[in-house]
Design a protein around this motif. Structure first.
Motif, mmCIF file in Angstrom:
data_model
loop_
_atom_site.group_PDB
_atom_site.id
_atom_site.type_symbol
_atom_site.label_atom_id
_atom_site.label_comp_id
_atom_site.label_asym_id
_atom_site.label_seq_id
_atom_site.Cartn_x
_atom_site.Cartn_y
_atom_site.Cartn_z
ATOM 1 N N PHE A 122 70.263 22.714 42.012
ATOM 2 C CA PHE A 122 69.715 24.003 41.701
ATOM 3 C C PHE A 122 70.032 24.921 42.677
ATOM 4 O O PHE A 122 69.739 24.859 43.921
ATOM 5 C CB PHE A 122 68.306 23.775 41.274
ATOM 6 N N VAL A 123 70.525 26.107 42.195
ATOM 7 C CA VAL A 123 70.661 27.153 43.232
ATOM 8 C C VAL A 123 69.836 28.677 43.031
ATOM 9 O O VAL A 123 68.926 28.862 43.610
ATOM 10 C CB VAL A 123 72.191 27.911 42.971
ATOM 11 N N SER A 124 69.851 28.676 41.602
ATOM 12 C CA SER A 124 68.686 29.885 41.393
ATOM 13 C C SER A 124 68.644 29.910 39.714
ATOM 14 O O SER A 124 69.428 29.298 38.845
ATOM 15 C CB SER A 124 69.435 31.359 41.364
ATOM 16 N N ILE A 158 58.051 18.242 45.214
ATOM 17 C CA ILE A 158 57.110 19.064 45.834
ATOM 18 C C ILE A 158 57.586 20.210 46.460
ATOM 19 O O ILE A 158 56.970 21.209 46.585
ATOM 20 C CB ILE A 158 56.523 18.202 47.312
ATOM 21 N N ASN A 159 58.736 20.443 46.604
ATOM 22 C CA ASN A 159 59.544 21.856 47.116
ATOM 23 C C ASN A 159 59.654 22.635 45.926
ATOM 24 O O ASN A 159 59.852 23.919 46.126
ATOM 25 C CB ASN A 159 60.716 21.741 47.806
ATOM 26 N N ALA A 160 59.373 22.369 44.613
ATOM 27 C CA ALA A 160 59.346 23.376 43.474
ATOM 28 C C ALA A 160 60.405 24.513 43.587
ATOM 29 O O ALA A 160 60.238 25.538 43.519
ATOM 30 C CB ALA A 160 58.121 23.887 43.544
ATOM 31 N N ALA A 161 61.609 23.924 43.638
ATOM 32 C CA ALA A 161 62.812 24.730 43.665
ATOM 33 C C ALA A 161 62.798 25.755 42.808
ATOM 34 O O ALA A 161 63.088 26.974 43.364
ATOM 35 C CB ALA A 161 64.179 23.937 43.770
ATOM 36 N N THR A 164 59.014 28.187 42.835
ATOM 37 C CA THR A 164 58.811 28.971 43.865
ATOM 38 C C THR A 164 59.728 30.195 43.984
ATOM 39 O O THR A 164 59.574 31.093 44.727
ATOM 40 C CB THR A 164 58.628 28.297 45.285
ATOM 41 N N SER A 165 60.793 30.002 43.130
ATOM 42 C CA SER A 165 61.656 31.323 43.301
ATOM 43 C C SER A 165 61.379 32.356 41.870
ATOM 44 O O SER A 165 62.030 33.233 41.856
ATOM 45 C CB SER A 165 63.271 30.724 42.843
ATOM 46 N N LEU A 166 60.505 32.099 41.154
ATOM 47 C CA LEU A 166 60.182 33.007 40.275
ATOM 48 C C LEU A 166 59.711 34.403 40.748
ATOM 49 O O LEU A 166 58.822 34.317 42.082
ATOM 50 C CB LEU A 166 58.953 32.492 39.302
ATOM 51 N N PRO A 167 59.869 35.455 40.011
ATOM 52 C CA PRO A 167 59.616 36.635 40.714
ATOM 53 C C PRO A 167 57.922 36.700 40.410
ATOM 54 O O PRO A 167 57.524 36.220 39.674
ATOM 55 C CB PRO A 167 60.075 37.785 39.601
ATOM 56 N N ILE A 275 58.795 26.117 32.272
ATOM 57 C CA ILE A 275 57.684 25.041 32.399
ATOM 58 C C ILE A 275 57.858 24.224 33.727
ATOM 59 O O ILE A 275 58.918 24.219 33.999
ATOM 60 C CB ILE A 275 57.604 23.964 30.933
ATOM 61 N N VAL A 276 56.541 24.063 34.374
ATOM 62 C CA VAL A 276 57.005 23.238 35.636
ATOM 63 C C VAL A 276 55.786 22.039 35.378
ATOM 64 O O VAL A 276 54.866 22.171 34.807
ATOM 65 C CB VAL A 276 56.162 24.189 36.625
ATOM 66 N N SER A 277 56.368 21.235 36.067
ATOM 67 C CA SER A 277 55.513 19.779 36.003
ATOM 68 C C SER A 277 55.874 18.836 37.368
ATOM 69 O O SER A 277 56.754 19.168 38.045
ATOM 70 C CB SER A 277 55.832 18.983 34.816
#
Ligand code: FAD
Length: 447
Positions: A122-124, A158-161, A164-167, A275-277
């Protein structure tokens, strides 16, 4: 550019479970996984699932002879620091190899029709003209690719790539857990020198957040510790533990280290088309940092909501909100309550008080078994109450500890009631968060 109903970042147990659930409902799913298939689930070897969770969650239950199966046991002792008054809890548990179990979950996702691209990092996130998440950019084989998705799920650990990049203000908190918000876990795989020490049970020492448990080798064991702050701090607590706990004689075979979130999950786990999990959503159990089945519990709710969102054509946060409501009023509320209790008690109770708690019967086999669903005989409750009162009278429990314990119970009740009132729609969410923030401030963090 490829288009999917759902793109999932991460093919760990969380991502693979969600991929299977959505693909089997007839929707198109792509999972991007940065590791190669032969590295899947290799962050450490052995993990545990409680027996009752397999049927509850509908996940595969490996048996002896299967590649993922390692061992099973049912006796779990909780012990005082001197190991004089261990209390027994019966909770059948299966030890599994994480790599093999992850592959099994990946294969089930593939069989259901999901695609998994390995070595795809994943990049962005990508966004549409209205500013809503519309998919992902990722790199595979040195080439940048884009996959469009009606919903994107962050299950990247754990790093939630992606989260953590969400505005800021997108609808899900984009915090990165700090050192106080995770357990640094060190697992020592050992071989026991004396046959009479071979294990058929696990023992947990709460004051040291340490344990010894069986491993795949019947003549071996895993001695583990999990502590906040750093691996160095965890090492130092382990050294303290060794001074009082009479561990069996052993030879060290190997050491594994890893981190697991030990903090509350974001108040909202959904946003428009997102969604995040899993560990990316800090969905680990608030008592021990285990996260495989607790994440799958949330994903079971999420899968039903995502399926419905695709069928109705509405993937907005309003449509997905039912995930927040159902999760936060059930497991979310329970974890929040247990966290408040645990932090208050562990931070307050001294070494000597822990000894008293175990010796006096304040903690008993019956109370521990209640944690796995058994009913508590009134006699056990009375005994615990009697031990508490006489501990105060006899000064075995200090006034400061009593105050802290009562404060912990109050905070636990407050946060439980608050989670049970989680808003049914995004309206009123900000006010709900503000109150939750204030309660969490009082709860504090584990030392
Ligand atoms: C030492 C230790 C022991 C534990 N023991 C237990 C236990 O006994 N029982 C239990 O239930 N839990 C246990 N846990 C916790 C458990 O391991 C985690 O909660 C669980 O593995 C989380 O699964 P996940 O799928 O959310 O994340 P992960 O398993 O971390 O999977 C995330 C996946 O995303 C991939 N990824 C990451 N970044 C990117 C990117 N940028 N692009 C593409 N892919 C990406 C990763 O390669 C990985 O495959 C333990 C944790 C540790 C550290």
């Amino acid at each position: 550019m490829k288009k999917y109903d759902l793109v999932i970042i991460g093919a760990g147990t969380s991502g693979a479970y969600l991929a299977r659930e959505i693909a089997k409902r007839g929707h198109s799913v792509l999972v991007i996984e940065k590791n190669s298939r032969d590295k899947a689930g290799t962050k450490y070897d052995i993990f545990h699932i409680e027996e009752r969770e397999f049927a509850r969650l509908g996940i595969p239950r490996p048996v002896e002879g299967d590649a993922a199966w390692a061992f099973e046991f049912e006796k779990n002792y909780n012990s005082d620091p001197l190991c004089l008054y261990p209390k027994l809890q019966i909770n059948p548990t299966v030890g599994l190899h994480l790599h093999e179990y992850t592959l099994l979950m990946n294969d089930l996702a593939l069989e259901a029709g999901a695609e998994i691209e390995y070595e795809a990092e994943f990049v962005s996130l990508t966004f549409d003209k209205a500013g809503r998440v519309s998919g992902v950019k990722y790199i595979q084989g040195g080439e940048e690719k884009t996959a469009r998705a009606r919903i994107t799920a962050d299950c990247s650990g754990i790093n939630a790539a992606a989260r953590t990049s969400l505005p800021d203000g997108y609808g899900i908190e984009n915090f990165t857990p700090g050192d106080d918000d995770m357990f640094y876990v060190i697992l020592r795989y050992v071989r026991l020198k004396n046959k009479e020490d071979y294990l058929d049970s696990s023992t947990f020492w709460a004051p040291y957040k340490s344990w010894i448990a069986p491993c795949a080798d019947p003549g071996g064991a895993i001695i583990g510790i999990g502590a906040c702050h750093s691996f160095e701090y965890a090492q130092s607590v382990y050294a303290e533990m060794e001074k009082t706990v009479p561990l069996p004689e052993y030879e060290l075979v190997k050491v594994e280290m890893g981190r697991t979130p030990f903090t509350r999950s974001p108040y909202s786990l959904v946003a428009d088309n997102f969604i995040v999990s899993g560990d990316a959503g800090c969905l680990t159990k608030s008592v021990n940092g285990e996260g495989v089945t607790s994440s799958i519990y949330m994903l079971k709710i999420a899968a039903a909501a995502i399926d419905r969102a695709f069928k109705t054509g509405d993937t907005s946060k309003y449509a997905l909100w039912r995930v927040n409501r159902e999760y936060n009023t059930t497991q979310g509320a329970e974890f929040a309550m247990l966290r408040a209790m645990l932090v208050g008690v562990i931070n307050a109770v001294s070494f000597e008080e822990f000894e008293y708690v175990f010796k006096s019967g304040l903690i008993s086999d019956e109370l521990l078994n209640a944690l796995t669903g058994a009913s508590v005989p009134p006699k056990a409750l009375l005994k615990a109450f009697g031990a508490f009162v006489s501990g105060i009278g006899g000064k075995e429990i200090s006034k400061g500890t009593v105050k802290a314990a009562l404060g912990a119970v109050k905070n636990a009740a407050r946060i439980l009631v608050h989670y049970k009132k989680f808003p049914e729609t995004p309206d009123g969410f900000e006010e709900w968060c503000a109150v939750a923030d204030r309660i969490y401030e009082r709860i504090g963090k584990i030392k």
